[in-house]
Design a protein around this motif. Structure first.
Motif, PDB file in Angstrom:
ATOM      1  N   TYR A 245       0.839  -1.198   0.000  1.00  0.00           N
ATOM      2  CA  TYR A 245       0.000   0.000   0.000  1.00  0.00           C
ATOM      3  C   TYR A 245       0.875   1.250   0.000  1.00  0.00           C
ATOM      4  CZ  TYR A 245      -3.903   3.115   0.826  1.00  0.00           C
ATOM      5  OH  TYR A 245      -4.828   4.118   0.679  1.00  0.00           O
ATOM      6  N   GLU A 246       1.892   1.253   0.846  1.00  0.00           N
ATOM      7  CA  GLU A 246       2.785   2.411   0.912  1.00  0.00           C
ATOM      8  C   GLU A 246       3.539   2.590  -0.405  1.00  0.00           C
ATOM      9  OE1 GLU A 246       5.829   4.617   3.916  1.00  0.00           O
ATOM     10  OE2 GLU A 246       5.434   2.495   4.250  1.00  0.00           O
ATOM     11  N   ALA A 247       3.973   1.509  -1.009  1.00  0.00           N
ATOM     12  CA  ALA A 247       4.678   1.605  -2.297  1.00  0.00           C
ATOM     13  C   ALA A 247       3.773   2.181  -3.379  1.00  0.00           C
ATOM     14  CB  ALA A 247       5.201   0.227  -2.716  1.00  0.00           C
ATOM     15  N   THR A 248       2.488   1.846  -3.317  1.00  0.00           N
ATOM     16  CA  THR A 248       1.540   2.309  -4.325  1.00  0.00           C
ATOM     17  C   THR A 248       1.118   3.760  -4.105  1.00  0.00           C
ATOM     18  OG1 THR A 248       0.704   0.053  -4.569  1.00  0.00           O
ATOM     19  CG2 THR A 248      -0.684   1.821  -5.418  1.00  0.00           C
ATOM     20  N   PHE A 249       0.862   4.137  -2.852  1.00  0.00           N
ATOM     21  CA  PHE A 249       0.266   5.443  -2.577  1.00  0.00           C
ATOM     22  C   PHE A 249       1.120   6.394  -1.750  1.00  0.00           C
ATOM     23  CE2 PHE A 249      -3.277   2.354  -2.938  1.00  0.00           C
ATOM     24  CZ  PHE A 249      -3.837   2.841  -4.103  1.00  0.00           C
ATOM     25  N   GLY A 250       2.249   5.941  -1.247  1.00  0.00           N
ATOM     26  CA  GLY A 250       3.064   6.743  -0.348  1.00  0.00           C
ATOM     27  C   GLY A 250       3.560   8.052  -0.936  1.00  0.00           C
ATOM     28  N   ALA A 251       3.970   8.039  -2.189  1.00  0.00           N
ATOM     29  CA  ALA A 251       4.512   9.253  -2.808  1.00  0.00           C
ATOM     30  C   ALA A 251       3.446  10.333  -2.997  1.00  0.00           C
ATOM     31  CB  ALA A 251       5.155   8.913  -4.150  1.00  0.00           C
ATOM     32  N   ASP A 252       2.181   9.948  -3.008  1.00  0.00           N
ATOM     33  CA  ASP A 252       1.094  10.894  -3.260  1.00  0.00           C
ATOM     34  C   ASP A 252       0.392  11.369  -1.994  1.00  0.00           C
ATOM     35  OD1 ASP A 252       1.189  10.890  -6.160  1.00  0.00           O
ATOM     36  OD2 ASP A 252       0.511   8.807  -6.012  1.00  0.00           O
TER      37      ASP A 252
ATOM     38  N   GLU B 144      -8.494   7.471  -8.578  1.00  0.00           N
ATOM     39  CA  GLU B 144      -8.477   8.273  -9.801  1.00  0.00           C
ATOM     40  C   GLU B 144      -7.072   8.580 -10.317  1.00  0.00           C
ATOM     41  OE1 GLU B 144     -10.042  12.266  -9.176  1.00  0.00           O
ATOM     42  OE2 GLU B 144      -9.346  12.197  -7.110  1.00  0.00           O
ATOM     43  N   ARG B 145      -6.075   8.618  -9.432  1.00  0.00           N
ATOM     44  CA  ARG B 145      -4.711   8.929  -9.856  1.00  0.00           C
ATOM     45  C   ARG B 145      -3.835   7.685 -10.013  1.00  0.00           C
ATOM     46  NH1 ARG B 145      -2.885  13.742  -6.016  1.00  0.00           N
ATOM     47  NH2 ARG B 145      -4.744  13.375  -4.797  1.00  0.00           N
ATOM     48  N   ASN B 146      -4.415   6.500  -9.898  1.00  0.00           N
ATOM     49  CA  ASN B 146      -3.645   5.271 -10.094  1.00  0.00           C
ATOM     50  C   ASN B 146      -3.796   4.844 -11.558  1.00  0.00           C
ATOM     51  OD1 ASN B 146      -2.359   2.803  -9.985  1.00  0.00           O
ATOM     52  ND2 ASN B 146      -3.365   2.140  -8.104  1.00  0.00           N
ATOM     53  N   TYR B 147      -3.093   5.565 -12.420  1.00  0.00           N
ATOM     54  CA  TYR B 147      -3.229   5.373 -13.865  1.00  0.00           C
ATOM     55  C   TYR B 147      -2.741   4.002 -14.314  1.00  0.00           C
ATOM     56  CZ  TYR B 147      -3.709  10.382 -13.294  1.00  0.00           C
ATOM     57  OH  TYR B 147      -4.116  11.611 -12.862  1.00  0.00           O
ATOM     58  N   ARG B 148      -1.713   3.506 -13.669  1.00  0.00           N
ATOM     59  CA  ARG B 148      -1.187   2.183 -14.027  1.00  0.00           C
ATOM     60  C   ARG B 148      -2.259   1.112 -13.806  1.00  0.00           C
ATOM     61  NH1 ARG B 148       4.478  -0.470 -11.875  1.00  0.00           N
ATOM     62  NH2 ARG B 148       4.368  -2.306 -13.195  1.00  0.00           N
TER      63      ARG B 148
ATOM     64  N   ASP C 131      -7.473  16.088   4.499  1.00  0.00           N
ATOM     65  CA  ASP C 131      -8.305  17.236   4.143  1.00  0.00           C
ATOM     66  C   ASP C 131      -8.657  17.265   2.666  1.00  0.00           C
ATOM     67  OD1 ASP C 131      -8.241  18.180   6.767  1.00  0.00           O
ATOM     68  OD2 ASP C 131      -6.392  19.317   6.414  1.00  0.00           O
ATOM     69  N   ASP C 132      -8.198  16.280   1.913  1.00  0.00           N
ATOM     70  CA  ASP C 132      -8.409  16.268   0.463  1.00  0.00           C
ATOM     71  C   ASP C 132      -9.535  15.326   0.056  1.00  0.00           C
ATOM     72  OD1 ASP C 132      -6.247  17.997   0.033  1.00  0.00           O
ATOM     73  OD2 ASP C 132      -4.831  16.333  -0.078  1.00  0.00           O
ATOM     74  N   ALA C 133     -10.407  15.819  -0.811  1.00  0.00           N
ATOM     75  CA  ALA C 133     -11.437  14.968  -1.405  1.00  0.00           C
ATOM     76  C   ALA C 133     -10.777  14.114  -2.487  1.00  0.00           C
ATOM     77  CB  ALA C 133     -12.554  15.815  -2.009  1.00  0.00           C
ATOM     78  N   GLN C 134     -11.075  12.835  -2.480  1.00  0.00           N
ATOM     79  CA  GLN C 134     -10.503  11.888  -3.437  1.00  0.00           C
ATOM     80  C   GLN C 134     -11.638  11.149  -4.147  1.00  0.00           C
ATOM     81  OE1 GLN C 134      -7.023  11.364  -3.679  1.00  0.00           O
ATOM     82  NE2 GLN C 134      -6.688  12.961  -2.151  1.00  0.00           N
ATOM     83  N   THR C 135     -11.300  10.522  -5.259  1.00  0.00           N
ATOM     84  CA  THR C 135     -12.281   9.759  -6.022  1.00  0.00           C
ATOM     85  C   THR C 135     -11.714   8.401  -6.381  1.00  0.00           C
ATOM     86  OG1 THR C 135     -13.113  11.794  -7.026  1.00  0.00           O
ATOM     87  CG2 THR C 135     -13.711   9.740  -8.112  1.00  0.00           C
ATOM     88  N   ASP C 136     -12.525   7.383  -6.199  1.00  0.00           N
ATOM     89  CA  ASP C 136     -12.249   6.058  -6.747  1.00  0.00           C
ATOM     90  C   ASP C 136     -13.176   5.878  -7.945  1.00  0.00           C
ATOM     91  OD1 ASP C 136     -10.308   5.043  -5.048  1.00  0.00           O
ATOM     92  OD2 ASP C 136     -11.701   3.900  -3.818  1.00  0.00           O
ATOM     93  N   TYR C 137     -12.633   5.350  -9.019  1.00  0.00           N
ATOM     94  CA  TYR C 137     -13.470   4.954 -10.143  1.00  0.00           C
ATOM     95  C   TYR C 137     -13.895   3.519  -9.885  1.00  0.00           C
ATOM     96  CZ  TYR C 137     -11.502   9.012 -12.548  1.00  0.00           C
ATOM     97  OH  TYR C 137     -11.105  10.277 -12.896  1.00  0.00           O
ATOM     98  N   LEU C 138     -15.165   3.248 -10.018  1.00  0.00           N
ATOM     99  CA  LEU C 138     -15.668   1.885  -9.860  1.00  0.00           C
ATOM    100  C   LEU C 138     -15.673   1.246 -11.245  1.00  0.00           C
ATOM    101  CD1 LEU C 138     -18.530   2.368  -7.258  1.00  0.00           C
ATOM    102  CD2 LEU C 138     -16.098   1.923  -6.877  1.00  0.00           C
ATOM    103  N   LEU C 139     -14.982   0.112 -11.347  1.00  0.00           N
ATOM    104  CA  LEU C 139     -14.841  -0.613 -12.604  1.00  0.00           C
ATOM    105  C   LEU C 139     -15.485  -1.971 -12.486  1.00  0.00           C
ATOM    106  CD1 LEU C 139     -11.002   0.022 -13.158  1.00  0.00           C
ATOM    107  CD2 LEU C 139     -12.899   1.497 -13.821  1.00  0.00           C
ATOM    108  N   ALA C 140     -15.988  -2.485 -13.587  1.00  0.00           N
ATOM    109  CA  ALA C 140     -16.607  -3.805 -13.572  1.00  0.00           C
ATOM    110  C   ALA C 140     -16.338  -4.548 -14.881  1.00  0.00           C
ATOM    111  CB  ALA C 140     -18.104  -3.695 -13.349  1.00  0.00           C
ATOM    112  N   LYS C 141     -16.488  -5.857 -14.770  1.00  0.00           N
ATOM    113  CA  LYS C 141     -16.353  -6.740 -15.923  1.00  0.00           C
ATOM    114  C   LYS C 141     -17.420  -7.809 -15.831  1.00  0.00           C
ATOM    115  CE  LYS C 141     -13.145  -9.986 -18.090  1.00  0.00           C
ATOM    116  NZ  LYS C 141     -11.788 -10.557 -18.028  1.00  0.00           N
ATOM    117  N   GLN C 142     -18.183  -7.972 -16.884  1.00  0.00           N
ATOM    118  CA  GLN C 142     -19.164  -9.061 -16.957  1.00  0.00           C
ATOM    119  C   GLN C 142     -18.443 -10.343 -17.301  1.00  0.00           C
ATOM    120  OE1 GLN C 142     -22.101  -7.046 -15.615  1.00  0.00           O
ATOM    121  NE2 GLN C 142     -22.672  -9.013 -16.428  1.00  0.00           N
ATOM    122  N   LEU C 143     -18.868 -11.425 -16.688  1.00  0.00           N
ATOM    123  CA  LEU C 143     -18.247 -12.722 -16.982  1.00  0.00           C
ATOM    124  C   LEU C 143     -19.073 -13.487 -17.988  1.00  0.00           C
ATOM    125  CD1 LEU C 143     -17.161 -13.750 -13.391  1.00  0.00           C
ATOM    126  CD2 LEU C 143     -15.770 -12.744 -15.198  1.00  0.00           C
TER     127      LEU C 143
END
Length: 172
Positions: free
Chosen positions: A25-32, A134-138, A160-172
């Motif tokens: 988790y820290e490796a993925t989001f720590g720099a941001d 939203e900022r995890n482009y990879r 104090d920052d508002a963040q956004t997760d994009y919800l993604l889906a895949k039909q099987l």
């Protein structure tokens, strides 16, 4: 020859789960994120007692991905009431899919995704979904490559920052 194995984990693995959870988790989001905020989040999200409860939750499944006998990543899946958002009985949630930095870019995340799809099919689910920052482009690129598309957004506060997760889906 490299041996890759995915195995379901339990309470006996909780300390290793905590270590890899914090590390990835820290490796993925720590720099941001500010260090203080990151430390606070890691202490809360990956507390040993919290992880023990998660491991014992009905409808939650954890798996380690091992490369040559060493843990390289992990996967957390949820169905039914265990899902972090109420998506209904036909859905399987990928709540966490993380790899240690040294193992990224080697096709291993695809193996965890395949495991999630196999579990969804075995449990009779018709759709897999997850949230991606939203900022995890990879990660967004990875999931798009594997047939996921955005269907909604989820807003949350990180300090104090508002963040956004994009919800993604895949039909099987």
């Amino acid at each position: 020859m490299t041996e890759v194995k995915i195995r379901q984990i339990g309470l006996a693995d909780v300390e290793e789960l905590q270590a890899i959870s914090c590390e990835t988790y820290e490796a993925t989001f720590g720099a941001d994120n500010p260090r203080e905020l990151m430390e606070e989040y890691l202490a809360q999200a990956y507390d040993l007692n919290k992880l023990k409860r998660e491991l014992g939750t009905e409808g939650t499944y954890f798996y380690f991905l091992e490369v040559d006998g060493k843990t390289a990543g992990y996967l957390k899946l949820n169905v039914g009431q265990a899902q972090s958002e109420p998506m209904g009985p036909d859905n399987l949630e990928i709540e966490r899919i993380y790899l240690r930095t040294a193992h990224q870019g080697k096709g291993l995340a695809g193996k965890l995704l395949t495991k999630a799809e196999e579990m969804a099919q075995a449990l009779g689910k018709s759709r897999i979904w997850l949230g991606v920052w939203e900022r995890n482009y990879r990660a967004q690129k990875f999931y798009a490559k594997h047939g996921f598309s955005r269907f909604s957004e989820h807003f949350f506060m990180m300090g104090d920052d508002a963040q956004t997760d994009y919800l993604l889906a895949k039909q099987l």
